[in-house]
Design an enzyme around this catalytic site. Structure first.
Site, PDB file in Angstrom:
ATOM      1  N   GLY A 252       0.810  -1.210   0.000  1.00  0.00           N
ATOM      2  CA  GLY A 252       0.000   0.000   0.000  1.00  0.00           C
ATOM      3  C   GLY A 252       0.841   1.256   0.000  1.00  0.00           C
ATOM      4  O   GLY A 252       0.521   2.238  -0.687  1.00  0.00           O
ATOM      5  N   ASP A 253       1.930   1.244   0.763  1.00  0.00           N
ATOM      6  CA  ASP A 253       2.841   2.397   0.781  1.00  0.00           C
ATOM      7  C   ASP A 253       3.478   2.590  -0.592  1.00  0.00           C
ATOM      8  O   ASP A 253       3.664   3.727  -1.052  1.00  0.00           O
ATOM      9  CB  ASP A 253       3.939   2.185   1.823  1.00  0.00           C
ATOM     10  CG  ASP A 253       3.383   1.825   3.182  1.00  0.00           C
ATOM     11  OD1 ASP A 253       2.329   2.379   3.552  1.00  0.00           O
ATOM     12  OD2 ASP A 253       3.999   0.985   3.865  1.00  0.00           O
TER      13      ASP A 253
END
Length: 302
Positions: A252-253
């Protein structure tokens, strides 16, 4: 300039075992040491994509020294606050028939150190981007996200928030440029359960968060890809990258980093979403955060 904030950085110590016996002495097959924390992950992937950022946050003790030194070796600019006591946490990841994690608590953040962070944030200028993500240490006030956005409101700074629950819900009135919930987190904010393949329901919930203040909503939907609802009106769907899932930590990052790199490069929503999907997928297919070459390889398959 893009700035990332990591309130509780870590050294991630991964140990790989061929066998494990409870209560006995176990020896590793191999070990890996890396820097951890959602904001740090964003800065590392931005660096791989050739985009400069500054990593902000708090470091303490010899582990903090190691985190700062490692990031500088990797070419990431840092401007951390040095805490007067304690030590930055170590997260142990045991790789044996899956992954077991033992996460440290991290140091207490005193009032003067928090004020020092505020002073650094006050130096941000119009056109800068500030990425705030992840949970917060117990020593920080629960409304720290809100305090930061309220403090910088009206200065033409793009706020990017990747968090869940009240941390995200409470910053919506400050009109963040981008929020990135997954479909489960989005459903929680909207008081419903969302299926990852129900793009119509996901789009409706994303629009409801826009009505509450968010400008652009990027929703990761697992195997169903990603959906971007923009402030300009159009929505964009991107199919998921295809590959073998190795490690979802940091995916996600990486998506946030890829999206920001794509937006900074072309100012085009579809391209930002595509590059974000490629970056997230490349990390998911790798045992560590994706390299620039791995991201480009996945990008060519989308």
């Amino acid at each position: 300039m893009i700035y990332t904030v990591t309130f509780n950085p870590a050294l991630d110590y991964a140990v790989y075992l061929d066998r494990f016996e409870h209560g006995a002495t176990n020896r590793t097959a191999r070990e890996e040491l890396s820097c951890g924390g959602k904001g740090i992950n964003v800065s590392l992937v931005l660096r791989e994509l050739g985009v400069e950022s500054v990593a902000l946050g708090f470091l303490a003790g010899f582990t903090g020294d190691a985190i700062g030194a490692r990031l500088r070796e990797l070419g990431v600019r840092t401007d951390f606050i040095r805490l007067p006591a304690g030590m930055s946490r170590i997260n142990v990841k045991i790789k044996f028939r899956g992954e077991t994690e033992i996460n440290g608590q991290g140091p207490d953040i005193d009032h003067s150190s928090l004020e020092a962070l505020f002073a650094k944030l006050d130096c941000l200028a119009a056109g800068d981007t500030l990425v705030i993500s992840g949970s917060i240490p117990r020593s920080l006030p629960a409304d720290i996200y809100e305090r930061i956005l309220a403090r910088l409101q009206g200065r033409d700074i793009r706020f990017v928030v990747d968090a869940a629950g009240p941390l995200l819900a409470n910053v919506l009135p400050y009109h963040p440029f981008l929020i990135k919930p997954n479909h489960d987190e989005l459903g929680e904010l909207c008081g419903t359960v969302l299926s990852p393949d129900d793009t119509e329901a996901i789009a409706r919930c994303a629009h409801s968060l826009q009505e509450r203040g968010a400008r652009n909503v990027l929703v990761s939907m697992g195997g169903s890809g990603a959906l971007l609802v923009t402030e300009d009106g159009p929505s964009f769907h991107q199919d998921v990258a295809r590959g073998e899932l190795v490690n979802s930590v940091g995916a996600g990052d990486s998506m946030v980093a890829g999206f920001l790199a794509g937006w900074q490069e072309k100012g085009d929503w579809a391209w930002a979403l595509k590059l974000g999907t490629a970056a997230g997928g490349a990390t998911a297919f790798s045992p560590t955060l994706a390299t620039g070459a791995e991201i480009q390889q996945v990008l060519h398959t989308l």
